[in-house]
Write a protein that holds these residues in place. Sequence first.
Motif, PDB file in Angstrom:
ATOM      1  N   ALA A 192       0.828  -1.214   0.000  1.00 52.43           N
ATOM      2  CA  ALA A 192       0.000   0.000   0.000  1.00 52.43           C
ATOM      3  C   ALA A 192       0.862   1.262   0.000  1.00 52.43           C
ATOM      4  N   ALA A 193       1.924   1.266   0.777  1.00 52.04           N
ATOM      5  CA  ALA A 193       2.827   2.424   0.809  1.00 52.04           C
ATOM      6  C   ALA A 193       3.482   2.616  -0.557  1.00 52.04           C
ATOM      7  N   ALA A 194       3.900   1.516  -1.166  1.00 46.70           N
ATOM      8  CA  ALA A 194       4.546   1.593  -2.478  1.00 46.70           C
ATOM      9  C   ALA A 194       3.585   2.111  -3.551  1.00 46.70           C
ATOM     10  N   GLN A 195       2.286   1.866  -3.365  1.00 49.10           N
ATOM     11  CA  GLN A 195       1.290   2.313  -4.333  1.00 49.10           C
ATOM     12  C   GLN A 195       0.795   3.733  -4.054  1.00 49.10           C
ATOM     13  N   GLY A 196       1.247   4.324  -2.951  1.00 51.21           N
ATOM     14  CA  GLY A 196       0.897   5.713  -2.655  1.00 51.21           C
ATOM     15  C   GLY A 196      -0.338   5.916  -1.800  1.00 51.21           C
ATOM     16  N   PHE A 197      -0.890   4.845  -1.241  1.00 53.14           N
ATOM     17  CA  PHE A 197      -2.037   5.013  -0.354  1.00 53.14           C
ATOM     18  C   PHE A 197      -1.595   5.730   0.910  1.00 53.14           C
ATOM     19  N   GLN A 198      -2.536   6.442   1.531  1.00 49.94           N
ATOM     20  CA  GLN A 198      -2.229   7.220   2.725  1.00 49.94           C
ATOM     21  C   GLN A 198      -3.290   7.001   3.790  1.00 49.94           C
ATOM     22  N   SER A 199      -2.878   7.196   5.023  1.00 54.48           N
ATOM     23  CA  SER A 199      -3.834   7.179   6.130  1.00 54.48           C
ATOM     24  C   SER A 199      -4.862   8.265   5.877  1.00 54.48           C
ATOM     25  N   GLY A 200      -6.122   7.930   6.067  1.00 53.41           N
ATOM     26  CA  GLY A 200      -7.209   8.877   5.823  1.00 53.41           C
ATOM     27  C   GLY A 200      -7.898   8.685   4.485  1.00 53.41           C
ATOM     28  N   ASP A 201      -7.303   7.874   3.589  1.00 51.04           N
ATOM     29  CA  ASP A 201      -7.979   7.570   2.325  1.00 51.04           C
ATOM     30  C   ASP A 201      -9.239   6.773   2.623  1.00 51.04           C
ATOM     31  N   ILE A 202     -10.323   7.127   1.969  1.00 49.21           N
ATOM     32  CA  ILE A 202     -11.584   6.401   2.110  1.00 49.21           C
ATOM     33  C   ILE A 202     -11.794   5.592   0.835  1.00 49.21           C
ATOM     34  N   ILE A 203     -11.978   4.293   0.980  1.00 47.05           N
ATOM     35  CA  ILE A 203     -12.210   3.407  -0.159  1.00 47.05           C
ATOM     36  C   ILE A 203     -13.718   3.362  -0.423  1.00 47.05           C
ATOM     37  N   HIS A 204     -14.125   3.774  -1.624  1.00 54.20           N
ATOM     38  CA  HIS A 204     -15.544   3.792  -1.974  1.00 54.20           C
ATOM     39  C   HIS A 204     -15.982   2.560  -2.756  1.00 54.20           C
ATOM     40  N   THR A 205     -15.203   2.183  -3.773  1.00 52.68           N
ATOM     41  CA  THR A 205     -15.545   0.993  -4.550  1.00 52.68           C
ATOM     42  C   THR A 205     -14.277   0.264  -4.960  1.00 52.68           C
ATOM     43  N   VAL A 206     -14.419  -1.033  -5.200  1.00 49.99           N
ATOM     44  CA  VAL A 206     -13.372  -1.851  -5.804  1.00 49.99           C
ATOM     45  C   VAL A 206     -14.040  -2.639  -6.915  1.00 49.99           C
ATOM     46  N   ASN A 207     -13.546  -2.471  -8.132  1.00 44.17           N
ATOM     47  CA  ASN A 207     -14.122  -3.137  -9.306  1.00 44.17           C
ATOM     48  C   ASN A 207     -15.622  -2.887  -9.411  1.00 44.17           C
ATOM     49  N   GLY A 208     -16.041  -1.694  -9.069  1.00 41.06           N
ATOM     50  CA  GLY A 208     -17.446  -1.300  -9.177  1.00 41.06           C
ATOM     51  C   GLY A 208     -18.329  -1.743  -8.022  1.00 41.06           C
ATOM     52  N   VAL A 209     -17.772  -2.485  -7.074  1.00 38.94           N
ATOM     53  CA  VAL A 209     -18.538  -2.977  -5.921  1.00 38.94           C
ATOM     54  C   VAL A 209     -18.427  -1.949  -4.790  1.00 38.94           C
ATOM     55  N   PRO A 210     -19.556  -1.459  -4.274  1.00 42.75           N
ATOM     56  CA  PRO A 210     -19.494  -0.504  -3.158  1.00 42.75           C
ATOM     57  C   PRO A 210     -18.854  -1.129  -1.926  1.00 42.75           C
TER      58      PRO A 210
END
Length: 93
Positions: free
Chosen positions: A42-60
């Motif tokens: 996740a760190a290598a991909q640039g994700f940060q604390s506080g990011d809110i995940i809304h969907t993955v592959n169109g799934v809420p």
Amino acid sequence: NGRNPLGGARVENLSPAAALDLGLDLFSKGVAIVAIDDNGYAAAQGFQSGDIIHTVNGVPIKRVGDLTRAMTGTRWDIVLERGGRRATLSFAG
């Protein structure tokens, strides 16, 4: 956990208390990243604390269980919110 773009990220269901701790809107809903392992995917991909995940592959994504189920597979289109802005990130594993 696992070999996916969010590997090494600690997530939790958003509650008013969690939102307050992360400096987010108290009425935010969904699943937020609350910590990142500096050596994880996740760190290598640039994700940060506080990011809110809304969907993955169109799934809420409304609960941590939704996110866990969505992270299986080898391709992920993730819609997240950071600083009030939404972005779509695509990954293949």
